[in-house]
Design a protein around this motif. Structure first.
Motif, PDB file in Angstrom:
ATOM      1  N   GLU A 171       0.814  -1.212   0.000  1.00  0.00           N
ATOM      2  CA  GLU A 171       0.000   0.000   0.000  1.00  0.00           C
ATOM      3  C   GLU A 171       0.849   1.264   0.000  1.00  0.00           C
ATOM      4  O   GLU A 171       0.424   2.304  -0.500  1.00  0.00           O
ATOM      5  CB  GLU A 171      -0.937  -0.006   1.210  1.00  0.00           C
ATOM      6  CG  GLU A 171      -2.077  -1.019   1.091  1.00  0.00           C
ATOM      7  CD  GLU A 171      -2.887  -1.124   2.363  1.00  0.00           C
ATOM      8  OE1 GLU A 171      -2.599  -0.350   3.314  1.00  0.00           O
ATOM      9  OE2 GLU A 171      -3.804  -1.963   2.413  1.00  0.00           O
ATOM     10  N   ALA A 172       2.047   1.171   0.561  1.00  0.00           N
ATOM     11  CA  ALA A 172       2.924   2.347   0.627  1.00  0.00           C
ATOM     12  C   ALA A 172       4.043   2.290  -0.408  1.00  0.00           C
ATOM     13  O   ALA A 172       5.028   3.006  -0.298  1.00  0.00           O
ATOM     14  CB  ALA A 172       3.527   2.442   2.036  1.00  0.00           C
ATOM     15  N   ALA A 173       3.884   1.444  -1.424  1.00  0.00           N
ATOM     16  CA  ALA A 173       4.991   1.161  -2.330  1.00  0.00           C
ATOM     17  C   ALA A 173       5.142   2.144  -3.484  1.00  0.00           C
ATOM     18  O   ALA A 173       6.198   2.176  -4.121  1.00  0.00           O
ATOM     19  CB  ALA A 173       4.840  -0.245  -2.897  1.00  0.00           C
ATOM     20  N   PHE A 174       4.102   2.936  -3.779  1.00  0.00           N
ATOM     21  CA  PHE A 174       4.132   3.753  -4.989  1.00  0.00           C
ATOM     22  C   PHE A 174       3.709   5.188  -4.701  1.00  0.00           C
ATOM     23  O   PHE A 174       2.928   5.457  -3.782  1.00  0.00           O
ATOM     24  CB  PHE A 174       3.204   3.172  -6.056  1.00  0.00           C
ATOM     25  CG  PHE A 174       3.503   1.738  -6.389  1.00  0.00           C
ATOM     26  CD1 PHE A 174       4.611   1.398  -7.139  1.00  0.00           C
ATOM     27  CD2 PHE A 174       2.666   0.722  -5.937  1.00  0.00           C
ATOM     28  CE1 PHE A 174       4.900   0.075  -7.427  1.00  0.00           C
ATOM     29  CE2 PHE A 174       2.939  -0.604  -6.232  1.00  0.00           C
ATOM     30  CZ  PHE A 174       4.063  -0.929  -6.978  1.00  0.00           C
ATOM     31  N   GLN A 175       4.226   6.084  -5.510  1.00  0.00           N
ATOM     32  CA  GLN A 175       3.743   7.456  -5.503  1.00  0.00           C
ATOM     33  C   GLN A 175       3.680   7.931  -6.953  1.00  0.00           C
ATOM     34  O   GLN A 175       4.405   7.415  -7.820  1.00  0.00           O
ATOM     35  CB  GLN A 175       4.635   8.379  -4.675  1.00  0.00           C
ATOM     36  CG  GLN A 175       6.008   8.595  -5.222  1.00  0.00           C
ATOM     37  CD  GLN A 175       6.835   9.553  -4.373  1.00  0.00           C
ATOM     38  OE1 GLN A 175       7.819  10.096  -4.842  1.00  0.00           O
ATOM     39  NE2 GLN A 175       6.466   9.783  -3.137  1.00  0.00           N
ATOM     40  N   PRO A 176       2.814   8.905  -7.235  1.00  0.00           N
ATOM     41  CA  PRO A 176       2.694   9.359  -8.625  1.00  0.00           C
ATOM     42  C   PRO A 176       3.866  10.241  -9.033  1.00  0.00           C
ATOM     43  O   PRO A 176       4.421  10.982  -8.220  1.00  0.00           O
ATOM     44  CB  PRO A 176       1.380  10.144  -8.628  1.00  0.00           C
ATOM     45  CG  PRO A 176       1.226  10.598  -7.210  1.00  0.00           C
ATOM     46  CD  PRO A 176       1.837   9.534  -6.345  1.00  0.00           C
ATOM     47  N   ARG A 177       4.268  10.132 -10.285  1.00  0.00           N
ATOM     48  CA  ARG A 177       5.182  11.094 -10.878  1.00  0.00           C
ATOM     49  C   ARG A 177       4.356  12.291 -11.365  1.00  0.00           C
ATOM     50  O   ARG A 177       3.127  12.268 -11.342  1.00  0.00           O
ATOM     51  CB  ARG A 177       5.914  10.476 -12.074  1.00  0.00           C
ATOM     52  CG  ARG A 177       6.846   9.324 -11.728  1.00  0.00           C
ATOM     53  CD  ARG A 177       7.466   8.781 -13.004  1.00  0.00           C
ATOM     54  NE  ARG A 177       8.314   7.632 -12.770  1.00  0.00           N
ATOM     55  CZ  ARG A 177       9.622   7.706 -12.534  1.00  0.00           C
ATOM     56  NH1 ARG A 177      10.226   8.882 -12.498  1.00  0.00           N
ATOM     57  NH2 ARG A 177      10.325   6.610 -12.326  1.00  0.00           N
ATOM     58  N   SER A 178       5.039  13.309 -11.869  1.00  0.00           N
ATOM     59  CA  SER A 178       4.351  14.461 -12.457  1.00  0.00           C
ATOM     60  C   SER A 178       4.021  14.149 -13.912  1.00  0.00           C
ATOM     61  O   SER A 178       4.622  14.691 -14.850  1.00  0.00           O
ATOM     62  CB  SER A 178       5.232  15.711 -12.350  1.00  0.00           C
ATOM     63  OG  SER A 178       5.501  16.010 -10.998  1.00  0.00           O
TER      64      SER A 178
END
Length: 235
Positions: A171-178
């Motif tokens: 659940e904490a593995a990804f974040q969005p790029r721009s």
């Protein structure tokens, strides 16, 4: 599947078959004829882990994580057989085509490797597969882009985690790029987003990636994977 043998024949190969690991006298291909035949018999099908994690899109896999498919994936990911990216990418294209149906504009989004995993594998293994997958589909008349709107964050080794720990880490593995909003193609139609991975087990990684994509306007319609692990039931 008609081009699969040609893809495998193009490789500069060691003497061990990537599908069965047999050392064969005079082997001239990355995968022996018997394993090529076994791979060619696989047909994409819908898969669903149990329990289904929240946020998991419909998922289609080429076959079970077993036999020549499993060995070829291990050879590619863990043993440096990077030349297998082309035929494996072609197989992944078959899954995408089966999952989506008629040719249409697509954006394929590979689940990204962490920086540490990419360093150990000399590059992001899914990104290579995605590029070969898109090239095969484009040659077949599809309009496909590869986009990378996700960044993988460092996470603990799942070997020491229980199922709850693995789910929390995913659940904490990804974040969005721009990456900006998802835009329509030349004809104005908004492309279908297809999430790509090599293997689905519990589905928590795909669900986590899909949740982040959906929150940023890139909701996947389907996930396409090469292999699905099969749950073993104790007697």
């Amino acid at each position: 599947m008609s081009g699969l043998w040609a893809d495998l024949a193009d490789l500069v190969l060691p003497a061990d078959c990537a599908g069965c690991r047999e050392r064969r006298q005079g082997l001239r291909h990355g995968v022996c004829p018997a394993c090529v035949a076994a791979l060619g018999e696989l047909r994409p099908r819908a898969v669903r882990p149990t329990p289904v994690p929240p946020g998991l899109p419909p998922c289609v896999a080429l076959g079970p994580y077993a036999g020549p498919l499993r060995e070829a994936l291990l050879a590619y990911k863990e043993h440096g057989r990077h030349g297998l990216a082309r035929p494996l990418g072609a197989l992944l294209a078959e899954v995408v085509a089966a999952a989506v149906g008629a040719a249409r504009p697509l954006v394929v989004v590979p689940v990204p490797d962490t920086a540490a995993a990419a360093r150990s594998r000399y590059g992001d293994h899914l990104d290579r597969l995605a590029r070969h997958c898109a090239a095969r589909l484009n040659r077949g008349g599809w309009a496909v882009q590869v986009r990378r709107p996700l960044r993988a964050l460092p996470r603990p080794d799942s070997v020491g985690l229980d199922s709850a720990g693995r789910a929390a880490a995913a659940e904490a593995a990804f974040q969005p790029r721009s990456a900006g909003p998802l835009r329509g193609g030349a004809a104005g139609a908004t492309p279908v987003v297809v999430l790509l991975d090599d293997i689905v087990t519990t589905g928590v990684t795909l669900a986590a990636a899909s949740t982040v994509l959906t929150a940023t306007g890139w909701a996947p319609s389907v996930a396409a994977v090469l292999a699905a692990t099969e749950k073993r039931h104790q007697s």
